[in-house]
Design an enzyme around this catalytic site. Structure first.
Site, PDB file in Angstrom:
ATOM      1  N   LYS A 111      29.913 -77.915 -32.981  1.00 26.32           N
ATOM      2  CA  LYS A 111      29.090 -77.687 -31.795  1.00 26.32           C
ATOM      3  C   LYS A 111      29.042 -78.983 -31.009  1.00 26.32           C
ATOM      4  O   LYS A 111      29.203 -80.070 -31.566  1.00 26.32           O
ATOM      5  CB  LYS A 111      27.658 -77.284 -32.192  1.00 26.32           C
TER       6      LYS A 111
HETATM    7  P1  NAD Z   1      22.994 -68.521 -21.049  1.00 22.14           P
HETATM    8  O1  NAD Z   1      22.832 -69.886 -20.514  1.00 22.14           O
HETATM    9  O2  NAD Z   1      24.006 -67.633 -20.437  1.00 22.14           O
HETATM   10  O3  NAD Z   1      21.600 -67.750 -21.039  1.00 22.14           O
HETATM   11  C1  NAD Z   1      20.426 -68.256 -21.580  1.00 22.14           C
HETATM   12  C2  NAD Z   1      19.317 -67.434 -20.944  1.00 22.14           C
HETATM   13  O4  NAD Z   1      18.092 -67.711 -21.631  1.00 22.14           O
HETATM   14  C3  NAD Z   1      19.074 -67.752 -19.464  1.00 22.14           C
HETATM   15  O5  NAD Z   1      18.915 -66.556 -18.748  1.00 22.14           O
HETATM   16  C4  NAD Z   1      17.771 -68.546 -19.482  1.00 22.14           C
HETATM   17  O6  NAD Z   1      17.042 -68.401 -18.294  1.00 22.14           O
HETATM   18  C5  NAD Z   1      17.075 -67.895 -20.647  1.00 22.14           C
HETATM   19  N1  NAD Z   1      16.021 -68.719 -21.243  1.00 22.14           N
HETATM   20  C6  NAD Z   1      16.019 -70.040 -21.504  1.00 22.14           C
HETATM   21  N2  NAD Z   1      14.836 -70.408 -22.023  1.00 22.14           N
HETATM   22  C7  NAD Z   1      14.082 -69.280 -22.076  1.00 22.14           C
HETATM   23  C8  NAD Z   1      12.770 -69.012 -22.511  1.00 22.14           C
HETATM   24  N3  NAD Z   1      12.026 -69.978 -22.995  1.00 22.14           N
HETATM   25  N4  NAD Z   1      12.316 -67.739 -22.435  1.00 22.14           N
HETATM   26  C9  NAD Z   1      13.086 -66.749 -21.944  1.00 22.14           C
HETATM   27  N5  NAD Z   1      14.344 -66.948 -21.507  1.00 22.14           N
HETATM   28  C10 NAD Z   1      14.831 -68.200 -21.577  1.00 22.14           C
HETATM   29  O7  NAD Z   1      23.259 -68.718 -22.613  1.00 22.14           O
HETATM   30  P2  NAD Z   1      23.938 -67.709 -23.640  1.00 22.14           P
HETATM   31  O8  NAD Z   1      25.353 -68.097 -23.779  1.00 22.14           O
HETATM   32  O9  NAD Z   1      23.561 -66.320 -23.326  1.00 22.14           O
HETATM   33  O10 NAD Z   1      23.207 -68.172 -24.989  1.00 22.14           O
HETATM   34  C11 NAD Z   1      21.942 -67.653 -25.378  1.00 22.14           C
HETATM   35  C12 NAD Z   1      21.833 -67.759 -26.899  1.00 22.14           C
HETATM   36  O11 NAD Z   1      22.912 -67.029 -27.476  1.00 22.14           O
HETATM   37  C13 NAD Z   1      21.945 -69.176 -27.441  1.00 22.14           C
HETATM   38  O12 NAD Z   1      21.155 -69.290 -28.590  1.00 22.14           O
HETATM   39  C14 NAD Z   1      23.398 -69.277 -27.804  1.00 22.14           C
HETATM   40  O13 NAD Z   1      23.648 -70.281 -28.777  1.00 22.14           O
HETATM   41  C15 NAD Z   1      23.617 -67.887 -28.349  1.00 22.14           C
HETATM   42  N6  NAD Z   1      25.029 -67.500 -28.411  1.00 22.14           N
HETATM   43  C16 NAD Z   1      25.782 -67.419 -27.271  1.00 22.14           C
HETATM   44  C17 NAD Z   1      27.125 -67.062 -27.385  1.00 22.14           C
HETATM   45  C18 NAD Z   1      28.014 -66.917 -26.189  1.00 22.14           C
HETATM   46  O14 NAD Z   1      29.192 -66.535 -26.356  1.00 22.14           O
HETATM   47  N7  NAD Z   1      27.530 -67.122 -24.964  1.00 22.14           N
HETATM   48  C19 NAD Z   1      27.688 -66.811 -28.645  1.00 22.14           C
HETATM   49  C20 NAD Z   1      26.880 -66.878 -29.761  1.00 22.14           C
HETATM   50  C21 NAD Z   1      25.548 -67.233 -29.633  1.00 22.14           C
END
Ligand code: NAD
Length: 421
Positions: A111
């Protein structure tokens, strides 16, 4: 007034270590094997000086952690967020190792991240920061070594800058250095929606196991970003009723179900969900405590903790985010009989299609979208079945079962490889 939920209390790395110990104990792993696989193999902290648009130089701190390369090249996203710390990155890298093993793809875990506030940076500042960070971590990354991908507040454009910086340094195009790239640069069809799609497959499996019809099931989603919004869209298409959704700016609710395609359109235009027509605004805490069939935490770590877990009233908690439950919250939810689909299983669709992307880049041969969906469905449903079997056979919670599966596979690999020299 709506306030932002605190999601980063506690230390995610402590959680990762605690969960490791619980699984290792249950697997009766010997102490030598534990020493070999528990801790990160490599950690790099870099200073990233960036000339900002106002002419001054701002110094950011960045990290890249390779937790494991035992089963293959290290693999994991890059996060841009003001609360990024080395410990958070170590935790996320550790979870990547177990996640890749749970879905049985030949990758280890890594990461990276930069402590920054991307929402208050221009595109030019983000590009300069990304390129400087890439050149600083360059000795660690590469298609056979360590392959970054998008995570919170990074996207396919970020990956394009990393791919270009890396390729210019080597002197020829090397698309396989990152995944989650734009399609025109060797990205894979289906990668953008892979995490959300994987989340929806595992929810489908959980509903089937519990005898809960997905059609008509009520859903609340915390975090309407890449993972959360696509999961919401696919669940909506499957006939579920998404009644509440939040992002960092606010939280919207409609007990008859939100119009998710319309909400996605608004979010892409305005950048927020707040003020969505035909919805009422609620507090972040209310979303987590909402009476619903399926709760999808899809924002950041530690969203559900000892102090709010007792209020959760969902039947299924599907961890689209990494580490949204603390161990204390896990115990409380387990006591309430709530079925948890653990992160390293639930959100593994992203890294699975990243693996497909890397394979396509290495072969210079690209697959059709349906082929990718079919393969992803097979991988996710097989992993769900494997974890569920351990859960039922051993009488352990789903998280412990997933950790036992992933950690057990890494332990087996390290025993076969032995120690060098
Ligand atoms: P992203 O940046 O696309 O979205 C994150 C979202 O969370 C945003 O809409 C933001 O406004 C919202 N957010 C942030 N803080 C918040 C809060 N306190 N309350 C409510 N909403 C809040 O990110 P993502 O890629 O969707 O990642 C989100 C989670 O999923 C993370 O934990 C990430 O590690 C995990 N994840 C993502 C992927 C991927 O392929 N994108 C893969 C595995 C895991």
């Amino acid at each position: 007034m709506v306030t932002t939920a605190t999601t980063t209390q506690g230390n995610a790395y402590d959680v990762a270590l605690e969960n490791f110990d619980a699984a290792a104990d249950r697997l009766e792993l010997d102490s030598d094997t534990r020493e070999m696989i528990k801790y990160p193999e490599r950690m790099l902290t870099v200073t990233v000086p960036v000339r900002m648009d106002n002419g001054h130089i701002h110094r950011f701190e960045g990290y890249r952690v390779q937790h494991s390369s035992v089963r293959g090249p290290a693999k994991g996203g890059i996060r841009y967020h003001p609360q990024v710390t080395l410990d958070e990155i170590k935790a996320l890298a550790t979870w990547m190792t177990w996640k890749c093993a749970v879905v049985n793809i030949p990758f280890g875990g890594a990461k990276g991240g930069i402590t920054c506030d991307p929402k208050h940076m221009s595109l030019g500042e983000l590009e300069r920061m990304t390129r400087r960070y890439t050149s600083s971590i360059l000795p660690m990354i590469g298609p056979e070594q360590d392959i970054p991908a998008p995570d919170v507040y990074t996207n396919s454009q970020t990956m394009a800058w990393i791919m270009d910086t890396y390729s210019m340094t080597k002197g020829y195009p090397i698309p396989g250095v990152v995944t989650g790239k734009p399609i025109s640069l060797g990205g894979s069809l289906g990668r953008n929606e892979a995490t959300g799609r994987g989340v929806s497959y595992t929810i489908e499996c959980a509903c089937e196991h519990l005898g809960l019809p997905l059609k008509g099931a009520t859903v609340a989603v915390q975090g309407f970003g890449n993972a959360g919004s696509i999961a919401a869209q696919l669940l909506h298409e499957a006939g579920a009723k998404v009644i509440a959704v939040s992002d960092s700016t606010g939280c919207v609710y409609n007990r008859n179900g939100l119009d998710i395609p319309e909400l996605m359109r608004m979010k892409s235009l305005t950048g927020h969900v707040q003020g969505f027509p035909e919805s009422e605004e609620i507090h972040h805490d209310e979303l987590l405590a909402m009476e619903c069939d399926i709760l999808v935490p899809a924002a950041l770590e530690n969203a559900i903790r000892a102090d709010n877990a007792a209020k959760v009233r969902a039947r299924i908690v599907a961890e689209a985010a990494n580490g949204p439950l603390t161990p204390a919250a896990d115990r409380i939810l387990d006591g309430k009989g709530i079925f948890v689909i653990p992160d390293i299983l639930c959100n593994a669709g992203g890294v699975t299609v990243s693996y497909f992307e890397w394979v396509q880049d290495e072969q210079h041969l690209f697959w059709e979208a349906q082929d990718i969906y079919n393969r992803l469905e097979r991988v996710m449903k097989t992993a769900f079945r494997d974890v569920l079997k351990l859960h039922l056979d051993q009488g352990v919670p789903m998280r412990l079962a997933a950790n036992m599966l992933g950690i057990g596979r890494v332990a087996e690999a390290v025993k076969l490889r032995g120690i060098y020299p």
